[in-house]
Design an enzyme around this catalytic site. Structure first.
Site: not given
Ligand code: AGP
Length: 624
Positions: A74, A101, A501, A504, A619
């Protein structure tokens, strides 16, 4: 962000490295690559694009060897192209590094290395690490692979890696291999997760255990500042000073079948359909009839600490933040404790006055979100009791919080969070019940909540019956450019979640708003081309929301309403209605969000978007 896999053992490394990457692709999918070692030579293959693009390269040019490391990227530094794909080679090209990182001081390090004669090929911060290790390696006397296992800790590659780490500022989960030492992988972690896996065919390294399910059944979670050394014959965890650390192996809980798509076209749809079962898992063993309450195994706070709590701060990002907003309504209503919900990325740098009796609760699916982790650490530093609501067992936040509650949603692989959200809200409801019962909530109220919660998974099962209606509505509206999502009270966070939702995964602009707040600005957006999704379940302020709906209708805006089964009043006013089962108002968010997840899914599909891997996203957001 970014996924790392490593393997050394008795099997060909390439298929293991590629399969591991497939499972970690949710962490990043801009480019992928791997390097293996055979006959003391590195075999490097890397490619911009998805894992399947790398697999195509490997079909033409397989990478031989029973040791290797791989990476799915990423992008942070430099565009997503072949050259910036990992692994990156150091020095004369006999050493390779994969990294997750951000190295914050990479610019001065790069300038120094260029002055020392190193030639950079990529724009990445990672290449600095590769050249630095090479430079440090050259400063030490070459030693042969030690025959005695204990000597690994003084190995020159381990020493060079550890010297290099001391020169870096920033975060890393990384893996290093060298053709000069064809039997070993060195890994290290600071801020970006890494696990060592032990399986029948060898030793593994991965950014998270889901990459190893079915290949290794035991894992060790590396801690910050630790290194690991893997060979065919063994593995070691070392501390910063290369002293050996004794650690216990943990068993991977997830099954292989949980990490594939089963009969579903996408992980997101599978995970939407898993919600009833995921909720059953979250509730199992936690509801207590005798006390008319809930209980949790891992809170690790004594009763007095909990009773003394006069404020709770919920901190999270994205969907988890939206779940926190529902939690605010729940805890304030049932436990009468003031709650604030803070974006972790803001909270970590703010310095709000917080007294001793404030509990900080981090909410996270992955347990690795960099901002949420930093917010938790900052709270701990200031002496507050910290809790975590987390899905991934053994993740950084789960381990660092003083106590917590697991969500038990099972692996969530689709980038768009679905079942984690509903489980987060369910766990927050149980927490509100538990805190309420320690204060003023009557046993009758407690008993009613226990009963309502038990009925919830079946209600969600029935809600999935709206799927076909939602699909038809998606067909009608998939070409519009703007959407509004409107709800009040418990349904305001659901409106935010519905809009998130849609944004994204379908790239349509969507705004979630408190329905009555519309009049103060966003109503200007309403026209025939801008549908408004109204959350309209029955409740104390149903009539008020109906008035807000009329305001939109009066301005020609199409209305899609989520309403309780058989509500003809809503059907008469809305252009489209999606019926959902009626449950007590405080549980309705868990029901009402389901059609919004399906709506986003179908609109994205109809627009040809990659539902499970939307552009620019990952993710697990492990960079700030
Ligand atoms: C949700 O659909 C997203 N992909 C994103 O907002 C996610 O909830 C957010 O990055 C937090 O992630 P976490 O719950 O793993 O901390």
């Amino acid at each position: 962000m970014c996924g790392i896999v490593g393997y050394v053992g008795t099997q060909d490394a390439e298929p293991i490295l590629v399969e591991g990457l497939r499972r970690l692709e949710y962490r990043g999918y801009d480019s992928a690559g791997l390097v293996t070692i055979s006959n003391r030579r590195l075999h490097l293959r890397k490619q911009a694009g998805r894992i399947q693009d790398l697999a195509r390269v490997l079909r033409d040019r397989p990478a031989p060897g029973d040791l290797g490391i791989s990476h799915t990227r990423w992008a942070t530094h430099g565009p997503a192209n072949d050259i910036n794909a990992h692994p990156h080679l150091g020095g004369d090209g006999t050493l390779a590094v994969v990294h997750n990182g951000v190295i914050e001081n990479y610019a001065p390090l790069r300038r120094q290395l260029e002055r020392d004669g190193y030639v950079f090929k990529s724009d990445t911060d990672t290449e600095v690490i590769a050249h630095l290790i090479d430079q440090n390696l050259r400063k030490s006397e070459p030693r042969e692979t030690p025959s005695d296992w204990v000597e690994w800790t003084s190995h020159d590659l381990v020493e060079a890696v550890s010297t290099t780490l001391a020169q870096l500022k920033g975060t890393y989960g990384l893996a290093v291999v060298s053709a000069r030492y064809p039997d070993m992988i060195v890994g290290a972690r600071l801020g970006s997760p890494l696990v060592v896996g032990v399986g029948e065919t060898g030793h593994f390294l991965a950014s998270d255990p889901s990459a190893l399910v079915g290949m290794a059944d035991k894992v060790v979670y590396l801690q910050d500042y630790q290194l690991c050394v893997l060979t065919r014959n063994g593995w070691h965890i070392l501390d910063q000073d290369r002293g050996r650390v004794e650690v216990a192996l943990e068993t991977i809980q997830w099954q292989e079948s949980q990490t594939d798509k089963g009969n579903f076209e996408h992980y997101m749809l599978k995970e939407i359909y898993e919600q009833p079962e995921a909720l059953e898992n979250a509730l199992r063993g936690r509801l207590n009839d005798a006390d008319a309450s809930a209980h949790f195994g891992g809170l690790n706070l004594d009763t007095q600490q909990i009773r003394r709590a006069d404020r709770i701060i919920l901190t999270a990002c994205g969907t988890s933040y939206n779940a926190g907003l529902v939690g605010e309504y729940l805890i304030e209503e049932f436990a009468r404790i003031p709650v604030e919900v803070e974006y972790a990325s803001e909270f970590r740098y703010r310095n709000p006055p917080i007294d001793r009796n404030t509990i900080v609760l981090a909410i996270t699916q992955s347990g690795e979100t960099a901002d949420t982790l930093a917010a938790l650490r900052e709270s701990k530093r200031k002496g507050h009791p910290t809790l975590a609501l987390c899905n991934v067992v053994g993740s950084s936040i789960a381990r660092e919080a003083d106590g917590g509650v697991y969500l038990h949603a099972g692996p969530e692989i689709g980038v768009a969070s679905t079942k984690a959200f509903t489980n987060q809200v369910a766990v927050l409801t149980m927490l509100a019940l538990y805190l309420g019962r320690m204060r003023h909530l009557s046993s009758l109220q407690g008993t009613a909540m226990v009963r309502d919660l038990r009925a919830l998974p079946d209600a969600v099962r029935r809600t999935l019956g709206c799927h076909e209606t939602v699909r038809r509505i998606a067909e009608r509206y998939c070409q519009v450019n703007n959407f509004l999502y409107l709800g009040r009270q418990y349904h305001y966070p659901v409106a935010l979640e519905g809009a998130l939702k849609l944004k994204e995964i379908s790239y349509i602009h969507a705004e979630g708003y408190p329905a009555a707040e519309m009049k103060h600005g966003p109503i200007a957006l309403v026209d025939e081309e801008t549908p408004s999704v109204f959350l309209m379940p029955r409740g104390p302020i149903f009539d008020k929301v109906m008035s807000n709906l009329e305001e939109v209708k009066a301005r020609g805006g199409p209305v899609i309403a989520i309403a309780c089964e058989g509500d003809e009043e809503v059907a008469a006013r809305a252009d489209e209605v999606i019926y959902v089962p009626e449950v007590p108002e405080y549980l309705q968010p868990i029901i009402s969000v389901v059609p919004l997840q399906l709506l986003a899914y179908h609109i994205a599909l109809l627009r040809g978007c990659d539902v499970d891997k939307p552009r620019n996203l990952a993710k697990s957001v492990t960079v700030e």
